[in-house]
Write an enzyme that holds these catalytic residues in place. Structure first.
Site, PDB file in Angstrom:
ATOM      1  N   ARG A  25       0.920  -1.257  -0.089  1.00  0.00           N
ATOM      2  CA  ARG A  25      -0.110  -0.102   0.024  1.00  0.00           C
ATOM      3  C   ARG A  25       1.075   1.260   0.082  1.00  0.00           C
ATOM      4  O   ARG A  25       0.256   2.379   0.077  1.00  0.00           O
ATOM      5  CB  ARG A  25      -1.040   0.074   1.206  1.00  0.00           C
ATOM      6  CG  ARG A  25      -2.178  -1.039   1.158  1.00  0.00           C
ATOM      7  CD  ARG A  25      -3.057  -0.968   2.293  1.00  0.00           C
ATOM      8  NE  ARG A  25      -4.174  -1.823   2.098  1.00  0.00           N
ATOM      9  CZ  ARG A  25      -5.129  -2.358   2.875  1.00  0.00           C
ATOM     10  NH1 ARG A  25      -4.548  -2.191   3.985  1.00  0.00           N
ATOM     11  NH2 ARG A  25      -5.627  -3.368   2.605  1.00  0.00           N
ATOM     12  N   GLU A  37      -0.942  -8.878  -5.554  1.00  0.00           N
ATOM     13  CA  GLU A  37      -1.997  -9.425  -5.368  1.00  0.00           C
ATOM     14  C   GLU A  37      -1.973 -11.002  -5.735  1.00  0.00           C
ATOM     15  O   GLU A  37      -2.917 -11.846  -5.488  1.00  0.00           O
ATOM     16  CB  GLU A  37      -3.118  -8.631  -6.738  1.00  0.00           C
ATOM     17  CG  GLU A  37      -3.691  -7.475  -6.001  1.00  0.00           C
ATOM     18  CD  GLU A  37      -4.492  -7.477  -4.719  1.00  0.00           C
ATOM     19  OE1 GLU A  37      -5.167  -8.360  -4.546  1.00  0.00           O
ATOM     20  OE2 GLU A  37      -4.601  -6.488  -4.063  1.00  0.00           O
ATOM     21  N   LEU A  80       5.032 -20.749  -0.415  1.00  0.00           N
ATOM     22  CA  LEU A  80       3.649 -20.191  -0.408  1.00  0.00           C
ATOM     23  C   LEU A  80       2.793 -21.049  -1.302  1.00  0.00           C
ATOM     24  O   LEU A  80       1.509 -20.654  -1.278  1.00  0.00           O
ATOM     25  CB  LEU A  80       3.914 -18.775  -1.708  1.00  0.00           C
ATOM     26  CG  LEU A  80       4.375 -17.462  -0.783  1.00  0.00           C
ATOM     27  CD1 LEU A  80       4.531 -16.456  -2.012  1.00  0.00           C
ATOM     28  CD2 LEU A  80       3.392 -17.087   0.030  1.00  0.00           C
ATOM     29  N   GLY A  81       3.205 -22.159  -1.958  1.00  0.00           N
ATOM     30  CA  GLY A  81       2.438 -22.967  -2.624  1.00  0.00           C
ATOM     31  C   GLY A  81       1.861 -22.409  -3.897  1.00  0.00           C
ATOM     32  O   GLY A  81       1.763 -21.256  -4.448  1.00  0.00           O
ATOM     33  N   TYR A  82       0.723 -23.337  -4.539  1.00  0.00           N
ATOM     34  CA  TYR A  82       0.174 -22.949  -5.592  1.00  0.00           C
ATOM     35  C   TYR A  82       1.145 -22.054  -6.770  1.00  0.00           C
ATOM     36  O   TYR A  82       1.191 -21.025  -6.846  1.00  0.00           O
ATOM     37  CB  TYR A  82      -0.975 -21.830  -5.414  1.00  0.00           C
ATOM     38  CG  TYR A  82      -2.056 -22.504  -4.274  1.00  0.00           C
ATOM     39  CD1 TYR A  82      -3.110 -23.419  -4.919  1.00  0.00           C
ATOM     40  CD2 TYR A  82      -2.124 -21.926  -3.097  1.00  0.00           C
ATOM     41  CE1 TYR A  82      -3.920 -23.717  -3.938  1.00  0.00           C
ATOM     42  CE2 TYR A  82      -3.116 -22.545  -2.202  1.00  0.00           C
ATOM     43  CZ  TYR A  82      -3.813 -23.611  -2.699  1.00  0.00           C
ATOM     44  OH  TYR A  82      -4.974 -23.862  -1.874  1.00  0.00           O
ATOM     45  N   TYR A 120     -10.586 -11.683 -10.403  1.00  0.00           N
ATOM     46  CA  TYR A 120     -10.118 -10.966  -9.330  1.00  0.00           C
ATOM     47  C   TYR A 120      -8.871 -10.145  -9.233  1.00  0.00           C
ATOM     48  O   TYR A 120      -8.730  -9.046  -8.929  1.00  0.00           O
ATOM     49  CB  TYR A 120      -9.967 -12.122  -7.821  1.00  0.00           C
ATOM     50  CG  TYR A 120      -9.251 -11.321  -6.621  1.00  0.00           C
ATOM     51  CD1 TYR A 120      -9.994 -10.692  -5.879  1.00  0.00           C
ATOM     52  CD2 TYR A 120      -7.806 -11.233  -6.635  1.00  0.00           C
ATOM     53  CE1 TYR A 120      -9.460  -9.649  -5.175  1.00  0.00           C
ATOM     54  CE2 TYR A 120      -7.157 -10.809  -5.473  1.00  0.00           C
ATOM     55  CZ  TYR A 120      -8.045  -9.907  -4.792  1.00  0.00           C
ATOM     56  OH  TYR A 120      -7.523  -9.063  -3.830  1.00  0.00           O
ATOM     57  N   ASP A 138     -13.023 -11.076  -3.555  1.00  0.00           N
ATOM     58  CA  ASP A 138     -12.601 -12.296  -3.070  1.00  0.00           C
ATOM     59  C   ASP A 138     -13.396 -12.943  -1.790  1.00  0.00           C
ATOM     60  O   ASP A 138     -14.481 -12.261  -1.568  1.00  0.00           O
ATOM     61  CB  ASP A 138     -10.988 -11.840  -2.398  1.00  0.00           C
ATOM     62  CG  ASP A 138     -11.209 -11.043  -1.211  1.00  0.00           C
ATOM     63  OD1 ASP A 138     -12.408 -10.455  -0.885  1.00  0.00           O
ATOM     64  OD2 ASP A 138     -10.331 -10.770  -0.470  1.00  0.00           O
ATOM     65  N   CYS A 201     -18.224  -1.506  13.511  1.00  0.00           N
ATOM     66  CA  CYS A 201     -18.540  -1.423  11.938  1.00  0.00           C
ATOM     67  C   CYS A 201     -18.953  -0.110  11.527  1.00  0.00           C
ATOM     68  O   CYS A 201     -20.018   0.574  11.689  1.00  0.00           O
ATOM     69  CB  CYS A 201     -19.449  -2.617  11.568  1.00  0.00           C
ATOM     70  SG  CYS A 201     -19.588  -2.530   9.700  1.00  0.00           S
TER      71      CYS A 201
HETATM   72 FE1  SF4 Z   1     -20.348  -7.199   8.872  1.00  0.00          FE
HETATM   73 FE2  SF4 Z   1     -21.500  -6.666  11.103  1.00  0.00          FE
HETATM   74 FE3  SF4 Z   1     -20.710  -4.500   9.689  1.00  0.00          FE
HETATM   75 FE4  SF4 Z   1     -22.907  -6.097   9.068  1.00  0.00          FE
HETATM   76  S1  SF4 Z   1     -22.753  -4.818  11.068  1.00  0.00           S
HETATM   77  S2  SF4 Z   1     -20.989  -5.571   7.669  1.00  0.00           S
HETATM   78  S3  SF4 Z   1     -22.404  -7.956   9.897  1.00  0.00           S
HETATM   79  S4  SF4 Z   1     -19.279  -6.228  10.739  1.00  0.00           S
END
Ligand code: SF4
Length: 342
Positions: A25, A37, A80-82, A120, A138, A201
């Site tokens: 980043r 990636e 790392l595999g694959y 992806y 993903d 969240c």
């Molecule tokens: Fe995920 Fe909970 Fe946020 Fe909904 S509220 S997007 S379930 S972390």
């Protein structure tokens, strides 16, 4: 349904203040973003970081990776595999060197034609490096979207994944690269598979699963197929010069990697000698067992030591074995042999 502008604003604002300082980043170089990636497909961030740093030091640009010796590249990728990922990546990078003057194409149509570039990788690189309005879906993104939309469809289905990609591309803002990374980051750090931190969240207000208290039920994934169990005997065939017989694999996913000769458990030692064109003593000494879990298979391996006086082009001095690329499954067996022989 998502309230688009509010959702995008909350998600991007959260990302700018909370994103992890990952090494890929810190760059806008499309080659380095692409490399990261490729490594991140199927592999966790914490595992990828030292590999990424090693590759950036040894292969800092398109030309250095395109010109690299394949065996050295596989050795650097070891663990790392694959392994198809790095073989395809080198093929694609060579195409960029030969057809695009060593400049990663800033056109999705051209980029998607390169070897190993699927939806992806294509979406991630073209959005993060060039801000093309493409989604990068993903496992983290599928989980987040399934919860935001309270979508109970089977997230392992290609048709559902395609539909989600289109859904995201309908709402993706001009900051497409940050938006994709923000969705992935939310899935990796907040909207985790178990015990998501809904209380922290940034898009909780937009989350249908949260409102309906069904977060723990999502995403829906049909049961993974049971892994194939395969049983092998693996042979350390030594000669009098302190060399061990290795084979370079061809035509498998581990192409280019070295392995100790391995056979189904019911193959007799006599027929192994015949197939290899050497005489072997038939009293193989058992040196241990090992198990390795791949995505779709589990290998159960028993290691045996054999001796021969016959010549064979596959003999390698023991001190040189560590310089050859070898899959993790074989390395586990090889370590048993090393501990047995000091
Ligand atoms: Fe995920 Fe909970 Fe946020 Fe909904 S509220 S997007 S379930 S972390």
């Amino acid at each position: 349904m998502l309230k688009i502008s509010e959702f995008n604003h909350n998600l991007l604002g959260w990302y700018q203040s909370n994103k992890r300082a990952l090494p890929w980043r810190q760059t806008q170089d499309p080659y380095r973003i692409w490399l990261s990636e490729v490594m991140l497909q199927q592999t966790q961030v914490i595992t990828v970081i030292p590999y990424y740093e090693k590759f950036i030091t040894r292969y800092p640009d398109i030309d250095s990776l395109a010109d690299a010796d394949e065996e050295a590249l596989l050795k650097d990728w070891e663990g790392l595999g694959y392994y198809n990922r790095i073989r395809n990546f080198q093929a694609a990078v060579r195409e960029v060197r030969d057809s695009y003057g060593s400049v990663v194409p800033d056109q999705p149509e051209a980029f998607f034609k390169l070897k190993g570039v699927g939806p992806y990788i294509g979406g991630a690189v073209q959005s993060i490096a060039f801000n093309h309005l493409l989604a990068a879906v993903d496992g983290n993104v599928l989980r987040v979207i399934s919860r935001l939309d309270a979508d109970r469809r089977d997230m392992t289905k290609a048709s559902v994944q395609k539909d989600i990609k289109h859904r995201i591309e309908e709402i993706i803002p001009l900051e497409a690269g940050d938006f994709n990374q923000a969705l992935m980051e939310l899935g990796a750090t907040i909207c985790t598979p178990r015990a998501p931190k809904c209380i922290m969240c940034p898009v909780q207000e937009n989350c249908e699963a949260y409102k309906e208290s069904i977060v723990a039920e999502l995403p829906v994934k049909k049961k993974a197929k049971q892994k194939n169990e395969l049983y092998y005997n693996v042979y350390f065939i030594l000669n009098d010069r302190g060399e061990v017989l290795l084979r370079k694999q061809e035509g498998t996913l581990l192409q280019g990697m070295y392995e100790l000769p391995k056979y189904d458990v019911d193959t007799s030692i006599e027929s192994i000698g015949e197939e290899l064109g050497i005489d072997v003593d038939t009293s193989g000494v058992h040196i241990g067992s090992s198990k390795h879990v791949f995505t779709h298979q589990v290998w159960y391996m028993e290691g045996y030591m054999l001796h021969t006086r016959s010549p064979h082009p596959g003999f390698v001095p023991l001190r040189e074995v560590e310089n050859l690329p070898m899959s993790r499954a074989m390395q586990k067996l090889y370590r048993l042999f090393e501990s047995e022989n000091g």
